[in-house]
Scaffold this motif. Sequence first.
Motif, short mmCIF file in Angstrom:
data_model
loop_
_atom_site.label_atom_id
_atom_site.label_comp_id
_atom_site.label_asym_id
_atom_site.label_seq_id
_atom_site.Cartn_x
_atom_site.Cartn_y
_atom_site.Cartn_z
N LEU A 415 0.85 -1.19 0.00
CA LEU A 415 0.00 0.00 0.00
C LEU A 415 0.89 1.24 0.00
CD1 LEU A 415 -2.91 -0.76 2.49
CD2 LEU A 415 -3.05 -0.50 0.03
N THR A 416 0.98 1.89 -1.14
CA THR A 416 1.68 3.17 -1.20
C THR A 416 0.78 4.23 -0.58
OG1 THR A 416 0.75 3.61 -3.37
CG2 THR A 416 2.90 2.51 -3.30
N PRO A 417 1.31 5.40 -0.26
CA PRO A 417 0.46 6.44 0.33
C PRO A 417 -0.78 6.77 -0.50
CG PRO A 417 2.75 7.02 0.59
CD PRO A 417 2.73 5.79 -0.26
N ILE A 418 -0.63 6.84 -1.82
CA ILE A 418 -1.79 7.18 -2.66
C ILE A 418 -2.85 6.08 -2.60
CG2 ILE A 418 -0.58 6.28 -4.69
CD1 ILE A 418 -3.23 9.04 -4.64
N ARG A 419 -2.41 4.82 -2.61
CA ARG A 419 -3.38 3.72 -2.52
C ARG A 419 -4.04 3.67 -1.14
NH1 ARG A 419 -3.44 0.28 -6.73
NH2 ARG A 419 -1.73 0.45 -8.23
N SER A 420 -3.26 4.01 -0.12
CA SER A 420 -3.83 4.08 1.22
C SER A 420 -4.90 5.15 1.31
CB SER A 420 -2.71 4.36 2.23
OG SER A 420 -3.24 4.54 3.53
N ALA A 421 -4.66 6.31 0.67
CA ALA A 421 -5.63 7.40 0.69
C ALA A 421 -6.91 7.00 -0.05
CB ALA A 421 -5.02 8.65 0.08
N VAL A 422 -6.74 6.33 -1.21
CA VAL A 422 -7.92 5.87 -1.97
C VAL A 422 -8.69 4.84 -1.16
CG1 VAL A 422 -8.65 4.58 -4.02
CG2 VAL A 422 -6.94 6.38 -4.24
N GLN A 423 -7.97 3.96 -0.48
CA GLN A 423 -8.64 2.95 0.34
C GLN A 423 -9.45 3.60 1.46
OE1 GLN A 423 -6.20 -0.37 1.56
NE2 GLN A 423 -7.39 -0.71 3.40
N SER A 424 -8.93 4.69 2.03
CA SER A 424 -9.67 5.40 3.08
C SER A 424 -10.98 5.95 2.54
CB SER A 424 -8.81 6.54 3.63
OG SER A 424 -7.65 6.05 4.26
N MET A 425 -10.94 6.47 1.30
CA MET A 425 -12.17 6.97 0.68
C MET A 425 -13.18 5.86 0.49
SD MET A 425 -11.64 9.74 -2.35
CE MET A 425 -13.39 9.65 -2.69
N ARG A 426 -12.73 4.74 -0.05
CA ARG A 426 -13.64 3.62 -0.29
C ARG A 426 -14.23 3.11 1.03
NH1 ARG A 426 -11.21 -0.26 -4.95
NH2 ARG A 426 -13.08 -1.37 -4.31
N LEU A 427 -13.39 3.04 2.04
CA LEU A 427 -13.85 2.56 3.34
C LEU A 427 -14.89 3.50 3.94
CD1 LEU A 427 -13.40 0.28 5.36
CD2 LEU A 427 -11.58 1.63 6.39
N LEU A 428 -14.67 4.79 3.79
CA LEU A 428 -15.64 5.77 4.29
C LEU A 428 -16.99 5.60 3.60
CD1 LEU A 428 -16.36 8.31 5.95
CD2 LEU A 428 -15.51 9.68 4.02
N LEU A 429 -16.98 5.48 2.28
CA LEU A 429 -18.24 5.34 1.54
C LEU A 429 -18.96 4.05 1.94
CD1 LEU A 429 -17.13 6.56 -2.01
CD2 LEU A 429 -18.67 7.72 -0.43
N CYS A 430 -18.20 2.96 2.07
CA CYS A 430 -18.83 1.69 2.44
C CYS A 430 -19.41 1.75 3.86
CB CYS A 430 -17.81 0.56 2.33
SG CYS A 430 -17.36 0.12 0.64
N SER A 431 -18.68 2.38 4.76
CA SER A 431 -19.14 2.45 6.15
C SER A 431 -20.41 3.29 6.27
CB SER A 431 -18.05 3.03 7.05
OG SER A 431 -17.76 4.37 6.70
N MET A 432 -20.64 4.20 5.31
CA MET A 432 -21.83 5.04 5.33
C MET A 432 -22.96 4.46 4.46
SD MET A 432 -21.33 7.65 7.36
CE MET A 432 -20.52 6.45 8.42
N GLY A 433 -22.76 3.25 3.93
CA GLY A 433 -23.82 2.58 3.18
C GLY A 433 -23.85 2.88 1.70
N PHE A 434 -22.74 3.33 1.13
CA PHE A 434 -22.71 3.66 -0.30
C PHE A 434 -21.88 2.65 -1.08
CE2 PHE A 434 -23.25 7.93 1.73
CZ PHE A 434 -24.55 8.14 1.30
N GLU A 435 -22.11 1.35 -0.79
CA GLU A 435 -21.39 0.31 -1.51
C GLU A 435 -21.70 0.35 -3.00
OE1 GLU A 435 -23.26 -0.16 1.15
OE2 GLU A 435 -22.11 -1.23 2.70
#
Length: 750
Positions: A415-435
Amino acid sequence: SRAGLLLQEKKSSLLHVCFCSVFYLPPQEDTQGPEASLYSKTLATMDSMLQTLVRSAGTLGILELQNILQLLLPFTNFQLAAVQERALARIASLANFITIYPLPQVCPCFAQATVLRHQCSKTHRFTMLGRLVGHLSLCCTCKDKGTCNEAAEALHHLHTFILQQRSRWPWLHDTGQLQLQEGWQMRQPWQLSPTSYTSKIFLMFMKYLQPSDQADIILMAIKSLRAPSACSISMAAYMVDVLVADPAFQPGQASSLWVPNIVWAIYRNLPSIKAVVALNSLDRALLVLLGKHPREVVSSLLQCSPTCTRVAMAMWKVMLSEPQAVEKVLRELFSMLMNQSLRKTSTSTKDNPRILSLAAAGTISKILLQPTFLQDVEAIFPQLFLALLFQVSFTTELTLQEVHIFWRKYQQDLLTPIRSAVQSMRLLLCSMGFETQVLAIEAQGGWDALLSTQTHLMGVRIVAREMMKTPRPLRSTIFCHLAELLSVEDPTWEMIAMVFLVEMLGCTDLNEELNRALEIFPTYLQSQCLGMPSLVLRGILRLTETPDTARKTLVLLPYVMEQLQGADSDASAVALPVLSNMLQLLEGRMPSLTALALADKLQPLFNDESDTVRELSIRLFQKAMGLVVGAEKKKMKKEVWDSLLPLLFHLHDQDKRVAKASQEALCSAGRFLKWRQLVQLAETAQAWRISECLLARNRSRAKDYLHQSQPYLQSPQEPLRREAVRFIGEPRALGSLPLPGSLWPSTGPV
């Protein structure tokens, strides 16, 4: 003593050797006869030597005293009771000495004496008070009775010294404390338990501790919480609790120094702390500090562990254990995310907000894995979502040095920093019900596009389009937050925010929020940021094509017209259809007045390097001719006459669309001028005859025609250069006018 003549560094080294050689001697009870006598004389001689050093230092006596105490304090932490007791006895002896020997150079302000406009030299300050009180208080709780007695004796003399110094300021007399001092029987202190008794003594000193002293004690006490400890862990925990919660502990400007030090101390010592009472004390300390200094605490913990280690995560969980604290932590993390200044490029986490911003993104991703915090995250989801999007964007600009800080941690997970940042975005959307949105973005290649600087903006557009499918309240909040952010120009993320906002203009149910965007568009139409004006114009174009929003855009008409005067062909290519749509929306005399104002700005674009700009400007000029009426028609005639020769040349434009537009514009010009012959020749595209017709119709314009022909001699298009030469060579065009040599190409074929 001649030791006073030595340099401080050598003197300290000699004293340390002296202390080690004496303190490590066998315990006194193991010596008998002459050895016992020699032992007592040695300690007495050492006390005399230390006192002589202080006296011989003169006006620097307080500094010399503190240097000696600084060397003695580490010995009070030894596991060997004999070493502790001997070091504490020397401290007690010195403390007693300074109550007898006057130190007039000591300023009483060290004991929290507040004097308006008071300043004193650093050489007059007793800065050791906090560390002394802390160490001595803890030593009072040691299991060895001799150690406890020596520590209590030292505290007794230290308290006397404080009161003596305060008595030098009449308004600071402590009558009640002096009476307590007289009744303080230090050699019979154990009627209560050692910890309970020491707690009372410690509270007695509290009123004299400045914030810096309190911070010193807290740092020392945190270190003492580690197991095993010769002193009472309960007492150390008590000291942390009392000092951190003390309303007087408000470091103010110094909080940027002391709070990070305390957070760092907790982080470094936490793995070695096992006692429940100690862990609970640190938990309370973190929550209290967070309440007083949320920004300093959050940024300090990010600096301690940019990659959010196990220890750091344990501290985050503590700070997120109370509802009010959760909100503060998330707000501060959000603030760190938005603090992505590109002006600071230091690779130190302390000096680089870019690295702290990246650390905040990683921390948020781990917090999102804790379901108990989701309700609090939901409250700031729109702002947090955009902040993470900006985080992804700015991470693409990180230097290799900055990436290396995180790559060492994430390398095992690829996980490079950019991939880590993208993963944080995806995780946020999923946690809020936007799968659904996450999957749709992935299907369109949006997540991969975000990873590259070349395709990043395309990725932002894909994300924005999918977020347009979320419920209206959320879309409205995101739109308004974007407009609020863009109300202040910031090159760090303004392009990303504008791309997202322009994409959201496609939401037909955000008419009420549209005014906020219209307010900021003029600023960004004048932006020097590459591509920004054309991006804003594309958003305005979309609005002019929507019936419900088209008329609202007319407030931007003057700003859009200004775009025709710039050198940006991309902006002009979008501004022209925008103006064409706006002309249709105007009422009354405005279409005629606006068309006349546009005519002068359009003609320079006939020769633009962009085929699209040439075609659109010619067609808009043709449209403008049809809108001018009344008094403006006479003024428009001059603009039309000036357009005839450029339009004639562009009948030979290499781009067929431009040539076609020029032909149709010439026909319209003929009708506007009521010149039937021009209309007929233009309809049949008889360019050569049109040039003759121009000269025959108005011989007085020959000089103007020659001037208009000049730029076309340098045209990148060979047909246009040829037609310009042919027109200039026309006898009727030259007449009796001298032909400047500069009109002809100097070299090369025509």
